[in-house]
Design an enzyme around this catalytic site. Sequence first.
Site, short mmCIF file in Angstrom:
data_model
loop_
_atom_site.label_atom_id
_atom_site.label_comp_id
_atom_site.label_asym_id
_atom_site.label_seq_id
_atom_site.Cartn_x
_atom_site.Cartn_y
_atom_site.Cartn_z
N ASP A 8 51.83 24.87 -21.47
CA ASP A 8 51.90 24.68 -22.93
C ASP A 8 52.22 23.21 -23.23
O ASP A 8 52.20 22.36 -22.33
CB ASP A 8 52.89 25.67 -23.57
CG ASP A 8 54.35 25.35 -23.27
OD1 ASP A 8 54.62 24.38 -22.52
OD2 ASP A 8 55.22 26.06 -23.80
N HIS A 9 52.51 22.93 -24.48
CA HIS A 9 52.71 21.54 -24.92
C HIS A 9 53.94 20.88 -24.31
O HIS A 9 54.01 19.66 -24.22
CB HIS A 9 52.82 21.50 -26.45
CG HIS A 9 53.92 22.35 -27.00
ND1 HIS A 9 53.85 23.74 -26.99
CD2 HIS A 9 55.11 22.04 -27.57
CE1 HIS A 9 54.95 24.23 -27.53
NE2 HIS A 9 55.73 23.22 -27.89
N CYS A 65 55.64 26.26 -18.42
CA CYS A 65 56.00 26.05 -19.83
C CYS A 65 57.41 25.45 -19.83
O CYS A 65 57.80 24.81 -18.85
CB CYS A 65 55.89 27.34 -20.64
SG CYS A 65 57.01 28.68 -20.20
N THR A 67 60.45 26.89 -19.80
CA THR A 67 61.29 27.57 -18.81
C THR A 67 60.48 28.27 -17.72
O THR A 67 61.05 28.67 -16.70
CB THR A 67 62.13 28.66 -19.50
OG1 THR A 67 61.23 29.57 -20.13
CG2 THR A 67 63.08 28.06 -20.52
N GLY A 68 59.21 28.47 -17.96
CA GLY A 68 58.38 29.30 -17.07
C GLY A 68 58.48 30.78 -17.41
O GLY A 68 57.72 31.60 -16.89
N VAL A 69 59.38 31.12 -18.31
CA VAL A 69 59.62 32.54 -18.62
C VAL A 69 58.51 33.12 -19.48
O VAL A 69 57.86 34.10 -19.11
CB VAL A 69 61.00 32.73 -19.30
CG1 VAL A 69 61.16 34.17 -19.77
CG2 VAL A 69 62.13 32.34 -18.36
N HIS A 98 57.33 38.87 0.31
CA HIS A 98 57.79 40.24 0.04
C HIS A 98 57.10 40.89 -1.15
O HIS A 98 56.91 42.10 -1.16
CB HIS A 98 59.30 40.25 -0.22
CG HIS A 98 60.11 39.94 1.00
ND1 HIS A 98 61.48 40.09 1.05
CD2 HIS A 98 59.74 39.49 2.24
CE1 HIS A 98 61.93 39.75 2.26
NE2 HIS A 98 60.89 39.37 2.98
N ASN A 99 56.79 40.11 -2.17
CA ASN A 99 56.28 40.68 -3.43
C ASN A 99 54.80 40.41 -3.66
O ASN A 99 54.24 40.86 -4.66
CB ASN A 99 57.08 40.15 -4.62
CG ASN A 99 58.58 40.13 -4.38
OD1 ASN A 99 59.20 39.09 -4.27
ND2 ASN A 99 59.17 41.31 -4.23
N ARG A 109 61.31 22.11 -18.42
CA ARG A 109 62.61 21.74 -18.96
C ARG A 109 63.75 22.13 -18.02
O ARG A 109 64.91 21.86 -18.33
CB ARG A 109 62.83 22.43 -20.32
CG ARG A 109 62.03 21.83 -21.45
CD ARG A 109 62.21 22.65 -22.71
NE ARG A 109 61.67 21.95 -23.88
CZ ARG A 109 61.34 22.59 -25.00
NH1 ARG A 109 61.46 23.90 -25.10
NH2 ARG A 109 60.86 21.90 -26.02
N HIS A 133 57.17 46.22 2.80
CA HIS A 133 57.10 45.72 1.42
C HIS A 133 55.98 46.39 0.63
O HIS A 133 56.01 46.41 -0.60
CB HIS A 133 56.92 44.21 1.40
CG HIS A 133 58.01 43.49 2.13
ND1 HIS A 133 59.31 43.49 1.71
CD2 HIS A 133 57.97 42.79 3.30
CE1 HIS A 133 60.05 42.81 2.57
NE2 HIS A 133 59.27 42.38 3.54
N ARG A 136 56.78 49.14 -1.87
CA ARG A 136 57.42 48.67 -3.11
C ARG A 136 56.41 48.01 -4.04
O ARG A 136 56.44 48.22 -5.28
CB ARG A 136 58.55 47.70 -2.76
CG ARG A 136 59.63 48.36 -1.93
CD ARG A 136 60.34 47.42 -1.01
NE ARG A 136 61.23 48.15 -0.10
CZ ARG A 136 61.85 47.59 0.93
NH1 ARG A 136 61.70 46.30 1.19
NH2 ARG A 136 62.62 48.31 1.72
C1 RB5 Z 1 58.32 26.17 -26.26
O1 RB5 Z 1 59.22 25.69 -27.19
C2 RB5 Z 1 59.03 27.08 -25.27
O2 RB5 Z 1 59.47 28.24 -25.93
C3 RB5 Z 1 58.12 27.44 -24.11
O3 RB5 Z 1 57.71 26.27 -23.47
C4 RB5 Z 1 58.73 28.29 -23.03
O4 RB5 Z 1 59.94 27.78 -22.58
C5 RB5 Z 1 58.81 29.73 -23.32
O5 RB5 Z 1 59.21 30.55 -22.49
#
Ligand code: RB5
Length: 153
Positions: A8-9, A65, A67-69, A98-99, A109, A133, A136
């Site tokens: 993302d940005h 991104c 956080t990558g989350v 394993h996965n 970030r 594995h 699972r």
């Molecule tokens: C963008 O602000 C931020 O939410 C995105 O990059 C990411 O961290 C979401 O999980």
Amino acid sequence: MKLAIGNDHVAVEMKREIKAYLEEKGIEVVDVGTNSTERFNYPVSGYKVAKLVAAGEVDGGVLICGTGVGISLAANKVKGIRACVCSEPYSAKLSKQHNNTNIIAFGARVIGVETAKMIVDEWLGAAYEGGRHQVRVDMISEIENTGELAAAK
Ligand code: RB5
């Protein structure tokens, strides 16, 4: 080897560095991410990379991104995807062994580019071990395919 990469940005610069790092290793990289710092919704890149991986058009995916989350959550909604967000190389390696992860994600970030390179190296260098594995991983697929898990009843 051919990988897809998306971002993302928030992660434009890290994406560029990781893409170049992979290409230096002779890996072909399909870049579906943004190259602009204008706001860009991470599910778009997560989805695009996941579809390429699930279709077998690439050998794996890298998602970045903030956080990558969020981007890994989006990718995991595509059938057949096992995406994992990692902030250190040990989990990246074990996620493959394993996965059987087919996408690795991290946060621009959260970690620096040198740690990101180590994560990518460990993930690419590892092989799925199967064996104990597999049952699972099969359970994860069962949940994905049926919405249920017989072993939990
Ligand atoms: C963008 O602000 C931020 O939410 C995105 O990059 C990411 O961290 C979401 O999980």
